[in-house]
Design an enzyme around this catalytic site. Sequence first.
Site, PDB file in Angstrom:
ATOM      1  N   HIS A  55       5.104  -3.992   4.451  1.00  0.00           N
ATOM      2  CA  HIS A  55       5.051  -4.881   3.284  1.00  0.00           C
ATOM      3  C   HIS A  55       6.129  -4.465   2.280  1.00  0.00           C
ATOM      4  O   HIS A  55       6.570  -3.305   2.267  1.00  0.00           O
ATOM      5  CB  HIS A  55       3.685  -4.798   2.618  1.00  0.00           C
ATOM      6  CG  HIS A  55       2.583  -5.417   3.421  1.00  0.00           C
ATOM      7  ND1 HIS A  55       1.335  -5.648   2.895  1.00  0.00           N
ATOM      8  CD2 HIS A  55       2.538  -5.848   4.704  1.00  0.00           C
ATOM      9  CE1 HIS A  55       0.564  -6.201   3.824  1.00  0.00           C
ATOM     10  NE2 HIS A  55       1.271  -6.317   4.932  1.00  0.00           N
ATOM     11  N   GLU A  69       5.937  -3.755  -0.842  1.00  0.00           N
ATOM     12  CA  GLU A  69       5.549  -2.618  -1.679  1.00  0.00           C
ATOM     13  C   GLU A  69       5.728  -1.297  -0.935  1.00  0.00           C
ATOM     14  O   GLU A  69       6.196  -0.312  -1.519  1.00  0.00           O
ATOM     15  CB  GLU A  69       4.078  -2.723  -2.115  1.00  0.00           C
ATOM     16  CG  GLU A  69       3.760  -3.942  -2.924  1.00  0.00           C
ATOM     17  CD  GLU A  69       3.226  -5.105  -2.084  1.00  0.00           C
ATOM     18  OE1 GLU A  69       2.326  -5.802  -2.573  1.00  0.00           O
ATOM     19  OE2 GLU A  69       3.712  -5.312  -0.949  1.00  0.00           O
ATOM     20  N   CYS A  90      -1.951  -6.069  -1.641  1.00  0.00           N
ATOM     21  CA  CYS A  90      -3.144  -6.058  -0.794  1.00  0.00           C
ATOM     22  C   CYS A  90      -3.831  -4.700  -0.920  1.00  0.00           C
ATOM     23  O   CYS A  90      -3.343  -3.792  -1.592  1.00  0.00           O
ATOM     24  CB  CYS A  90      -2.756  -6.339   0.660  1.00  0.00           C
ATOM     25  SG  CYS A  90      -1.870  -4.976   1.464  1.00  0.00           S
ATOM     26  N   CYS A  98      -1.610  -1.772   0.308  1.00  0.00           N
ATOM     27  CA  CYS A  98      -0.537  -1.445  -0.637  1.00  0.00           C
ATOM     28  C   CYS A  98      -1.083  -0.812  -1.909  1.00  0.00           C
ATOM     29  O   CYS A  98      -0.489   0.126  -2.447  1.00  0.00           O
ATOM     30  CB  CYS A  98       0.285  -2.682  -0.954  1.00  0.00           C
ATOM     31  SG  CYS A  98       1.283  -3.231   0.466  1.00  0.00           S
TER      32      CYS A  98
END
Length: 146
Positions: free
Chosen positions: A55, A57, A85, A88
Amino acid sequence: MEMFDDVYFMKQALVEAQKAYDADEVPVGAVVVVENRIIARAHNLTELLKDVTAHAEMQAITAAAHFLNGKYLRDCTLYVTLEPCVMCMGALYWSQLRRIVYGASDPKRGFAQAGLGPHPKATIHNGVMAEEATLLLQDFFRKKRA
């Protein structure tokens, strides 16, 4: 308006989200900032890397930690176009970021629906350029369904 404000840095995160969109990745972008300087830029790479943890992040945390040569990002702010999420937010918690600023909310998969929060010393600011981030995501998924 100050040149280096939340909108300025969120625009930089949106540039990263557009890169993800153009690469057929879910369009989420992130930048990490310390003392008004961007030290990491990232976007989703889950398709390219065939890695569900890639992701924006996570990529940004890794790049910022390498830049700072340390695992903690205590003086840093993360700007990300979509609410992080659960995975993360866990990584953001452990990295001890000072501020997390995000654009669009994610009521289905975001950290808030799971009742999670940031590190106790961190603050969260949401809704920065949320409309632009939301429109990019909606356009991406509309094209996927077509």
